[in-house]
Design an enzyme around this catalytic site. Structure first.
Site, PDB file in Angstrom:
ATOM      1  CD  GLU A  47       6.194  -5.760   3.865  1.00  0.00           C
ATOM      2  OE1 GLU A  47       5.346  -5.751   4.779  1.00  0.00           O
ATOM      3  OE2 GLU A  47       6.716  -4.731   3.414  1.00  0.00           O
ATOM      4  CD  GLU A  61       2.491  -4.769   2.074  1.00  0.00           C
ATOM      5  OE1 GLU A  61       1.469  -4.234   1.620  1.00  0.00           O
ATOM      6  OE2 GLU A  61       3.374  -4.160   2.689  1.00  0.00           O
ATOM      7  CG  ASN A  63       5.142  -3.878  -1.127  1.00  0.00           C
ATOM      8  OD1 ASN A  63       4.020  -3.436  -1.282  1.00  0.00           O
ATOM      9  ND2 ASN A  63       5.665  -4.113   0.065  1.00  0.00           N
ATOM     10  NE  ARG A  65       6.229  -0.012  -3.329  1.00  0.00           N
ATOM     11  CZ  ARG A  65       6.630   0.025  -2.069  1.00  0.00           C
ATOM     12  NH1 ARG A  65       7.937   0.096  -1.814  1.00  0.00           N
ATOM     13  NH2 ARG A  65       5.781  -0.002  -1.060  1.00  0.00           N
TER      14      ARG A  65
END
Length: 590
Positions: A47, A61, A63, A65
Site C-alpha cells: 500500500e 505497509e 500485507n 496475504r
C-alpha cells in the site's frame, strides 16, 4: 484508490486513475523489489500513499496475504488470485500459471516447458487493464449518527449478482450481527468498460440491494455519495469523506458546491410530510392490529379483555429532522384509515394499508403505493425506524438530555469523570467498546453527572448510563411542532371526486356497502362518511342500470368460457335494455 473514513476504506476502485502510467509502473516495480528484498514469494499487497500535486508516492505497509478487496484486481486482470496463490505454493513458476500467461499476452498453455515458455516479468509489458472496477463495503453502521456501529438481527437480505456486479455477505436473512463483531458484513464489486459504467452499475446494485433488520447500514448513504459530482468527476482524495462528515449538513455533508450528478437517474424523493404520514399509517395499523389480536386471544382463554383494545382512533407522534408530527389516525375499515394532523380534524386524508406475507406493509397514500417495513420499534435512546420503498427513515426519540443513554450495544470500558463532576456541553464522560472500537460518549448539555452504571457493565441499546442535572434546563432546545395539514395530492375520501370519471352505480353500491359493513363491524365512521354512504347507496339502488353493470363484470370474465351464442344473446338483451330503458323499465332478469 479509495474513499476513506477515519483511515478505514469505504469505497475502493481500480485501476488507479490519479497516478500517471509511468508513476504506476514505478509503484509496481518498487513493490516487487520490496518483496524480493524480504524474500517473500506469494500473493501480497503493498500500500502506498500518493501525493497528486508532486506525483510522488510513499510506502505505507506490506500485507503478506490477500486483501478483502482482491476481486477488484481479479476483475481488471482476469487472474484468479486464490488459485494462483495455491499454484505458487505448489512450486509452479508464475510464467507457467495460465492466468498469468494470458495477462502478459502469451498463450495459456504450452506443449513443452522450455526456455521459450519463460516470460521475463521484469521486461515484458502486461496487457492493459480490463475495464474498471469499483468496490463498496457494506457495514452495520449508522451513517447519520457519525457512523456508530449497530448490532442486531437481520430479517431480510436480498441481493442477486449480475454479470456486471458481484457481491458476497457473511450472513443471510436469518443471521445477526453481535456487538463484538466487525461491522463489515458484505462487499459489492461492480465492473464496466470504464469508470463511469462501473459507477452506474454500482448505483443500480445499491438501489436494488434490500437489507432489513434491527441494524442500520451504510447502503443509502453510499448510494447518494457516489452520485455527487466530485465522485463522478473523480475529484476525491482520502480526506474527502471526512470533510463531508465534518460538515454534517443534511446528514451527508451536502454543501453549495456538493451537488448530485445529473448524469444518473434521479432517486425518487419524498417530502418529510409524506414520510411522517406513511410512518403514522404503519404505526397505527400495527398498533390496532396487535390490540385486536390480543383481544381475541383473551377471549379464547375465557378472559374478559379491556374494551380499550378495540379503540379505533390512535394518536401517533413522530419526530423527523427536528420537527414533531402529531397525527390522529382513525381506522375506518379493515384496511382503511383516515389521517389528520392534530388540531385540524377537518383536513382528512384517506389511506389504505395491507400487511404483506413477509411482515411488510403495502400502503396507498397520496395516490401512490409504497411498501414499508418497521425495522426498529424504538426504545428510550432510539426512535422508530422504517424503510419506505427501500429508503430508510429514522424517527428520533424525544430529546431528554437529563438521561445519558447508549443507542448501541457494547461495554462500558472507562469512566472519564468522577461522580458529581460538572460537564460542559460536548465534553466526553465515558468510553464504550463497540465492535472492536472504543467510542467516547459526550454530554449533550452542560450539567452535573450522576453515574447509574459501573465500568465493565454490558450495555444494550437504550440502557441508562448516567443522569445529568442541567445547568439551564430552560435553554434546552426542543423540537418544533408541525403546524400544517396532511398535504398529499388526493381527495379526502369523504366527497365525490371532482374529476369527470362517471359514478357507476355498481361501484357506488359496493363502496357504500363496504363502508356500512365496516361500521357495523365496529370500525369508526365519521358523520360525513356515514351520510355519504347512505346517500350513495340510495343513488345506486334507484339507478335502473345497476343490474346491467353488476352483470357486466362477471360476464366479461366468463365470456371466453361460455358458449358464443349464449354470450351474444346476453349481450343483445343488455344492449336492448340500455337503449330502451326508462324510469319504468325493468331489467330482464328472467
Amino acid at each position: 484508490c479509495s474513499v476513506q473514513r477515519r483511515h478505514q476504506k469505504i469505497i475502493e476502485e481500480g485501476p488507479p486513475t490519479a497516478a500517471p502510467a509511468d508513476v504506476w509502473d514505478q509503484m509496481e516495480k518498487a513493490a516487487v523489489a520490496l518483496a524480493k528484498a524480504v524474500g517473500y514469494a506469494n500473493a501480497g499487497t503493498v500500500e502506498y500513499l500518493y501525493s497528486e500535486p508532486d506525483k510522488k508516492f510513499y510506502f505505507l505497509e506490506l500485507n503478506p496475504r490477500l486483501q478483502v478487496e482482491h476481486p477488484v484486481t481479479e476483475m481488471i486482470t482476469k487472474v484468479n488470485l486464490p488459485a494462483a496463490q495455491l499454484q505458487v505454493a505448489m512450486g509452479i513458476k508464475l510464467y507457467n500459471i495460465p492466468d498469468i500467461r494470458t495477462l502478459y499476452g502469451e498463450s495459456r498453455f504450452v506443449d513443452t516447458y522450455d526456455e521459450k515458455s519463460v516470460i521475463d516479468l521484469d521486461t515484458v509489458q502486461r496487457q492493459p487493464a480490463n475495464g474498471h472496477c469499483i468496490a463498496v463495503r457494506i457495514t452495520a453502521e449508522n451513517a447519520e449518527a457519525g457512523f456508530k456501529p449497530t448490532s442486531g438481527g437481520i430479517q431480510e437480505l436480498n441481493f442477486r449478482s449480475t454479470p456486471s456486479v458481484w457481491g458476497y455477505f457473511s450472513m443471510d436473512s436469518s443471521g445477526s450481527i453481535h456487538e463484538y463483531a466487525d461491522s463489515q458484513f458484505g462487499h459489492l464489486f461492480a465492473n464496466g468498460n470504464d469508470r463511469e459504467e462501473a459507477r452506474r452499475n454500482m448505483v443500480l446494485a445499491l438501489k436494488e440491494l434490500s437489507i432489513r433488520g434491527d441494524i442500520s447500514t451504510t447502503v443509502d448513504y453510499i448510494s447518494q455519495l457516489i452520485e455527487f459530482d466530485d465522485f463522478v468527476n473523480n475529484n476525491i482524495d482520502t480526506a474527502w469523506l471526512d470533510k463531508l462528515i465534518k460538515a454534517n449538513v443534511d446528514g451527508i455533508g451536502l454543501q453549495g458546491g456538493m451537488i448530485k450528478s445529473q448524469s444518473t437517474a434521479k432517486m425518487s424523493t419524498m417530502g418529510n410530510e409524506i414520510k411522517a404520514a406513511i410512518g403514522a399509517l404503519v404505526v397505527a395499523y400495527d398498533s390496532t392490529s396487535t390490540d385486536e389480536e390480543q383481544f381475541l386471544n383473551a377471549l379464547k382463554m375465557g378472559q374478559l379483555p379491556s374494551p380499550t383494545l378495540l379503540t379505533m382512533e390512535r394518536s401517533v407522534e413522530l419526530i423527523l429532522d427536528g420537527v414533531k408530527y402529531n397525527f390522529v389516525a382513525t381506522r375506518n375499515g379493515p384496511n382503511l384509515f383516515s389521517l389528520a394532523a392534530a388540531g385540524s380534524p377537518d383536513k382528512i386524508v384517506s389511506a389504505n394499508v395491507r400487511r404483506l406475507s413477509d411482515g411488510g406493509f403495502l400502503t396507498d397514500i397520496g395516490g401512490k403505493s409504497r411498501v414499508a417495513y418497521i425495522t426498529s420499534r424504538g426504545d428510550a435512546a432510539s426512535g422508530i425506524r422504517i424503510t419506505i420503498g427501500g429508503v430508510t427513515v429514522s424517527f428520533s426519540p424525544d430529546y431528554d438530555p437529563t438521561s445519558l443513554r447508549t443507542d448501541v450495544a457494547g461495554k462500558l470500558v472507562k469512566k472519564l469523570v468522577e461522580d458529581g463532576t460538572h460537564l460542559e456541553k460536548g465534553e466526553a464522560y465515558c468510553e464504550i467498546e463497540v465492535m472492536k472500537m472504543f467510542m467516547p460518549l459526550k454530554a449533550p448539555e452542560a450539567g452535573i453527572i450522576t453515574w447509574q452504571n459501573n465500568e465493565g457493565a454490558a450495555l444494550a441499546p437504550g440502557d441508562l448510563i448516567a443522569g445529568l442535572e442541567l445547568d439551564n434546563p430552560e435553554n434546552v432546545a426542543s423540537t418544533i411542532a408541525y403546524k400544517g395539514n396532511v398535504e398529499v395530492d388526493i381527495s379526502d375520501g369523504e366527497k365525490p371526486s371532482t374529476t369527470t370519471v362517471p359514478r357507476r352505480p355498481n361501484l357506488l353500491f359496493r363502496n357504500a356497502l363496504e363502508a356500512l359493513n365496516s361500521g357495523v363491524s365496529g370500525y369508526s365512521l365519521s358523520k360525513d362518511r356515514l351520510e355519504n354512504a347512505f346517500s350513495d347507496l340510495l343513488e345506486a339502488v334507484t339507478d335502473a342500470l345497476l343490474p346491467v353493470y353488476c352483470i357486466d363484470e362477471p360476464l366479461s370474465v366468463l365470456s371466453g368460457r361460455l358458449d358464443a351464442d349464449l354470450i351474444a344473446s346476453l349481450n343483445n338483451d343488455i344492449s336492448s335494455f340500455k337503449t330502451g330503458q326508462n324510469e319504468k323499465s325493468q331489467f330482464p332478469a328472467k
